[in-house]
Design a protein around this motif. Structure first.
Motif, short mmCIF file in Angstrom:
data_model
loop_
_atom_site.label_atom_id
_atom_site.label_comp_id
_atom_site.label_asym_id
_atom_site.label_seq_id
_atom_site.Cartn_x
_atom_site.Cartn_y
_atom_site.Cartn_z
N LEU A 124 0.83 -1.20 0.00
CA LEU A 124 0.00 0.00 0.00
C LEU A 124 0.87 1.25 0.00
CD1 LEU A 124 -2.72 1.37 0.00
CD2 LEU A 124 -2.78 1.15 2.50
N HIS A 125 1.97 1.23 0.73
CA HIS A 125 2.87 2.39 0.72
C HIS A 125 3.53 2.56 -0.64
CE1 HIS A 125 3.35 2.56 5.40
NE2 HIS A 125 2.22 3.10 4.97
N ILE A 126 3.82 1.45 -1.30
CA ILE A 126 4.36 1.54 -2.66
C ILE A 126 3.35 2.24 -3.57
CG2 ILE A 126 4.99 0.20 -4.71
CD1 ILE A 126 6.18 -1.90 -2.86
N LEU A 127 2.11 1.78 -3.51
CA LEU A 127 1.09 2.36 -4.37
C LEU A 127 0.87 3.84 -4.05
CD1 LEU A 127 -1.12 2.16 -6.51
CD2 LEU A 127 -2.67 1.31 -4.72
N GLU A 128 0.77 4.17 -2.78
CA GLU A 128 0.56 5.57 -2.41
C GLU A 128 1.70 6.45 -2.89
OE1 GLU A 128 -2.09 4.89 1.68
OE2 GLU A 128 0.09 5.17 1.81
N SER A 129 2.93 5.96 -2.75
CA SER A 129 4.09 6.73 -3.20
C SER A 129 4.10 6.85 -4.72
CB SER A 129 5.38 6.06 -2.71
OG SER A 129 6.51 6.81 -3.09
N ALA A 130 3.72 5.77 -5.41
CA ALA A 130 3.68 5.81 -6.87
C ALA A 130 2.63 6.79 -7.37
CB ALA A 130 3.41 4.41 -7.42
N LEU A 131 1.48 6.81 -6.73
CA LEU A 131 0.41 7.74 -7.13
C LEU A 131 0.84 9.18 -6.90
CD1 LEU A 131 -2.69 5.83 -5.72
CD2 LEU A 131 -2.12 6.15 -8.13
N ALA A 132 1.52 9.42 -5.78
CA ALA A 132 1.98 10.78 -5.49
C ALA A 132 3.07 11.23 -6.46
CB ALA A 132 2.49 10.85 -4.05
N GLY A 133 3.90 10.28 -6.88
CA GLY A 133 5.00 10.62 -7.78
C GLY A 133 4.62 10.66 -9.24
N ARG A 134 3.41 10.15 -9.58
CA ARG A 134 2.96 10.11 -10.97
C ARG A 134 1.56 10.72 -11.08
NH1 ARG A 134 5.62 5.48 -13.53
NH2 ARG A 134 3.71 5.00 -14.69
N PRO A 135 1.38 11.98 -10.64
CA PRO A 135 0.04 12.57 -10.61
C PRO A 135 -0.58 12.72 -12.00
CG PRO A 135 1.70 14.25 -10.21
CD PRO A 135 2.41 12.92 -10.15
N GLU A 136 0.26 12.75 -13.02
CA GLU A 136 -0.25 12.92 -14.38
C GLU A 136 -0.76 11.62 -14.98
OE1 GLU A 136 3.84 11.38 -14.78
OE2 GLU A 136 2.85 12.82 -13.47
N GLU A 137 -0.46 10.49 -14.33
CA GLU A 137 -0.84 9.17 -14.86
C GLU A 137 -2.23 8.77 -14.39
OE1 GLU A 137 0.68 7.14 -16.91
OE2 GLU A 137 2.62 8.14 -17.12
N ASP A 138 -2.86 7.91 -15.16
CA ASP A 138 -4.13 7.34 -14.76
C ASP A 138 -3.91 6.48 -13.51
OD1 ASP A 138 -6.50 5.99 -14.47
OD2 ASP A 138 -6.43 4.98 -16.42
N PRO A 139 -4.60 6.75 -12.40
CA PRO A 139 -4.39 5.96 -11.17
C PRO A 139 -4.60 4.47 -11.36
CG PRO A 139 -5.68 7.93 -10.71
CD PRO A 139 -5.56 7.84 -12.20
N VAL A 140 -5.54 4.10 -12.21
CA VAL A 140 -5.80 2.68 -12.46
C VAL A 140 -4.58 2.04 -13.14
CG1 VAL A 140 -7.24 1.02 -13.69
CG2 VAL A 140 -8.28 3.00 -12.57
N ARG A 141 -3.99 2.78 -14.07
CA ARG A 141 -2.80 2.27 -14.76
C ARG A 141 -1.63 2.14 -13.78
NH1 ARG A 141 1.65 4.20 -17.65
NH2 ARG A 141 2.19 2.95 -19.48
N THR A 142 -1.47 3.13 -12.90
CA THR A 142 -0.39 3.06 -11.92
C THR A 142 -0.58 1.88 -10.97
OG1 THR A 142 -0.04 5.46 -11.99
CG2 THR A 142 0.73 4.30 -10.02
N GLU A 143 -1.81 1.65 -10.55
CA GLU A 143 -2.09 0.50 -9.68
C GLU A 143 -1.78 -0.80 -10.40
OE1 GLU A 143 -5.76 -1.34 -6.98
OE2 GLU A 143 -5.86 0.71 -7.77
N GLY A 144 -2.12 -0.88 -11.68
CA GLY A 144 -1.82 -2.07 -12.45
C GLY A 144 -0.32 -2.29 -12.59
N LEU A 145 0.42 -1.20 -12.76
CA LEU A 145 1.88 -1.30 -12.87
C LEU A 145 2.48 -1.82 -11.58
CD1 LEU A 145 4.49 -0.69 -14.49
CD2 LEU A 145 4.44 1.61 -13.51
N VAL A 146 2.01 -1.30 -10.45
CA VAL A 146 2.53 -1.74 -9.16
C VAL A 146 2.23 -3.21 -8.93
CG1 VAL A 146 2.23 -1.50 -6.66
CG2 VAL A 146 2.52 0.53 -8.08
N THR A 147 1.02 -3.66 -9.23
CA THR A 147 0.69 -5.07 -9.03
C THR A 147 1.52 -5.97 -9.94
OG1 THR A 147 -1.18 -4.88 -10.57
CG2 THR A 147 -1.65 -4.57 -8.23
N THR A 148 1.83 -5.49 -11.14
CA THR A 148 2.70 -6.26 -12.03
C THR A 148 4.09 -6.42 -11.44
OG1 THR A 148 1.49 -5.57 -14.02
CG2 THR A 148 3.76 -6.33 -14.32
#
Length: 250
Positions: A124-148
């Motif tokens: 969850l901390h990975i995802l939260e940090s990724a979302l904060a660092g990639r605000p221009e990206e689609d959150p769903v896409r970022t979540e998919g990247l993290v799970t991959t």
């Protein structure tokens, strides 16, 4: 450890930190790079170095030499790591590029004697940090990247073996964790590793590692409190269980 040399490798036993994005790998690489024998450069993105066979003549030449395109790329990757050792005067090289996790099978084929450090962090901390660092990206896409990334990390850790390091332990019991890493790499523990800000590790620039103020501080800062299980989205539950952040039953 005695290994049988691979004839066409200048670097026989490189070290790879395998981790998802936003897992604290820049902190670990700076600590390691402070050691007198370890070169841990910025992210090298070896997978993006590609070879082009631009004529039928070179295709014939490489075929006669029994070298495929991937074989030649592996030679290039090896030369890049060797360059880091040559320029630094050190004898152990560590590459921590998160993208390596998506081609860990090729790394294992390229370097049969490679060593691995698996860096895990609460998903969850990975995802939260990724979302904060990639605000221009689609959150769903970022979540998919993290799970991959996390799925590949679980498979790589099971297949390759190596040392597992928890980011939370690295930031709370730093000396103990770093001592274990040193033992894994067969080097002496050096107290100066904890003051990584005393050494120039190159620029902290987006695209080749963490670039936030915490890493620029030069000291190990505490991480966040662990989240409640109820806060974890379903997509991250398998990774939380696999890496011991959540019990088998929820």
């Amino acid at each position: 450890m005695t290994i049988e040399p691979t004839a066409d490798r200048l670097v026989q036993s490189p070290v790879f930190v395998l981790s998802s994005i936003r897992s604290g790998s820049t902190l670990l690489r700076c600590i390691l790079d402070t050691h007198s024998r370890i070169r841990a450069p910025h992210e090298l993105h070896l997978a993006d170095l590609e070879v082009q066979l631009a004529s039928p003549y070179v295709e014939l030449a490489m075929q006669t030499s029994e070298l495929g395109k991937e074989d030649i790329e592996h030679l290039l990757w090896d030369r890049m790591l060797h360059r880091e050792l040559t320029l630094s005067g050190k004898d152990i090289v560590v590459d921590k590029t998160p993208g390596n996790l998506l081609l860990w099978r090729r790394l294992a084929a390229c370097w049969p004697h490679a060593r691995y450090i698996h860096l895990i962090r609460h998903p969850l901390h990975i995802l939260e940090s990724a979302l904060a660092g990639r605000p221009e990206e689609d959150p769903v896409r970022t979540e998919g990247l993290v799970t991959t990334y996390l799925r590949e990390l679980e498979e790589a850790r099971d297949e390759l073996g190596g040392l597992t390091v928890r980011y939370e332990d690295l930031t709370t019991d730093t000396e103990e964790v770093v001592r274990k890493v040193c033992a894994h790499l067969d080097v002496e523990w050096e107290p100066g590793m904890l003051a990584y800000g005393s050494v120039d590790h190159g620029p902290f620039v987006q695209g080749i590692g963490d670039f936030n103020e915490k890493i620029r501080s030069g000291v190990v800062l505490p991480g966040r409190e662990m989240p409640a299980d109820s806060a974890v989205p379903e997509s991250l539950v398998p990774a939380c269980r696999a890496f011991g952040y959540m019990a088998a039953a929820r």
